[in-house]
Write an enzyme that holds these catalytic residues in place. Sequence first.
Site, mmCIF file in Angstrom:
data_model
loop_
_atom_site.group_PDB
_atom_site.id
_atom_site.type_symbol
_atom_site.label_atom_id
_atom_site.label_comp_id
_atom_site.label_asym_id
_atom_site.label_seq_id
_atom_site.Cartn_x
_atom_site.Cartn_y
_atom_site.Cartn_z
ATOM 1 N N HIS A 180 0.857 -1.193 0.000
ATOM 2 C CA HIS A 180 0.000 0.000 0.000
ATOM 3 C C HIS A 180 0.892 1.242 0.000
ATOM 4 O O HIS A 180 1.975 1.238 0.589
ATOM 5 C CB HIS A 180 -0.920 -0.006 1.218
ATOM 6 C CG HIS A 180 -1.963 1.063 1.131
ATOM 7 N ND1 HIS A 180 -1.706 2.367 1.488
ATOM 8 C CD2 HIS A 180 -3.227 1.035 0.670
ATOM 9 C CE1 HIS A 180 -2.801 3.092 1.264
ATOM 10 N NE2 HIS A 180 -3.740 2.309 0.775
ATOM 11 N N GLU A 210 -3.751 2.642 -7.098
ATOM 12 C CA GLU A 210 -4.133 3.705 -6.176
ATOM 13 C C GLU A 210 -3.207 4.900 -6.371
ATOM 14 O O GLU A 210 -2.097 4.933 -5.811
ATOM 15 C CB GLU A 210 -4.031 3.212 -4.727
ATOM 16 C CG GLU A 210 -4.953 2.053 -4.421
ATOM 17 C CD GLU A 210 -5.335 1.994 -2.949
ATOM 18 O OE1 GLU A 210 -6.520 1.779 -2.682
ATOM 19 O OE2 GLU A 210 -4.467 2.192 -2.086
HETATM 20 P P1 13P Z 1 -9.598 6.522 0.531
HETATM 21 O O1 13P Z 1 -10.773 5.761 -0.061
HETATM 22 O O2 13P Z 1 -9.835 6.952 1.941
HETATM 23 O O3 13P Z 1 -9.127 7.596 -0.385
HETATM 24 O O4 13P Z 1 -8.389 5.449 0.634
HETATM 25 C C1 13P Z 1 -8.042 4.709 -0.484
HETATM 26 C C2 13P Z 1 -7.076 3.670 -0.097
HETATM 27 O O5 13P Z 1 -5.921 3.971 0.170
HETATM 28 C C3 13P Z 1 -7.532 2.286 -0.002
HETATM 29 O O6 13P Z 1 -6.480 1.403 0.169
#
Ligand code: 13P
Length: 249
Positions: free
Chosen positions: A99, A171
């Site tokens: 992550h 992401e």
């Molecule tokens: P948010 O949905 O709070 O932007 O976070 C996304 C995330 O990092 C999920 O792993």
Amino acid sequence: MAKKIYLYGNWKMNNTYSETEKFFVDFAPAYEPFRNDKNLEVGIFAPFTSLWPLSQGAKKSGIVFGAQNVYYEAKGAFTGEISIPMLKEYGVTHIIIGHSERRHIFGEPDEMIAKKVKAVLDAGMTPVLCYGETLEERESGNTFTVMERQLKSAISGLTPDEVKKIIYAYEPVWAIGTGKTATPDQAEEVCKWSRELIGQPEAVILYGGSVKGSNAKELLSMKDIDGALVGGASLKPAPFLEIYTAYRE
Ligand code: 13P
């Protein structure tokens, strides 16, 4: 035929043991209408200390559950770390790896992430591999160079079958917890490109970054986006499930 949607919630460092128990008091009835929907897979990833109540609630509702990190060695002198066999005893099947908060706040390098992915696969579990560029990298035109490095280092050395078993989560760092979402076209562009780079047309690729009910339909309707990895909106059952109902409307 409608595509299958993966709705995964990453709680990050939120929801204590008792808050997790409370979550499932509301989640169980709210999820009941979706339980037999073959086109939906819900998963929740909790802090280690909430894995026990998570496992109980998740098993009752029939959803996937997992952890947000793991170390790649099975045991030994690694103070503060948690191993794969430890998670397996809880019934964990899925683990988030790489992550952006692990990469950027805790400095996890690509090589460590690759070792974790391999160890999770070797244990017969599913890594949810996160990757994505920072705002600076995007603005300097390096989005694809950075992601190519992140993805290639994680999958090189794996068999095609192993590459297919990974769940990928794009992401963009600038869209995480900021309220800023990638536009559907921006997200689709990267997910499509990733699918080609991975070389597995059937790979599952999620988008993550401020996904919520109000933007779910347009994002999840994109051809190469198979679902969402949701942070903030996954902490309570109603906004979490609303992401799927908004998509289906
Ligand atoms: P948010 O949905 O709070 O932007 O976070 C996304 C995330 O990092 C999920 O792993």
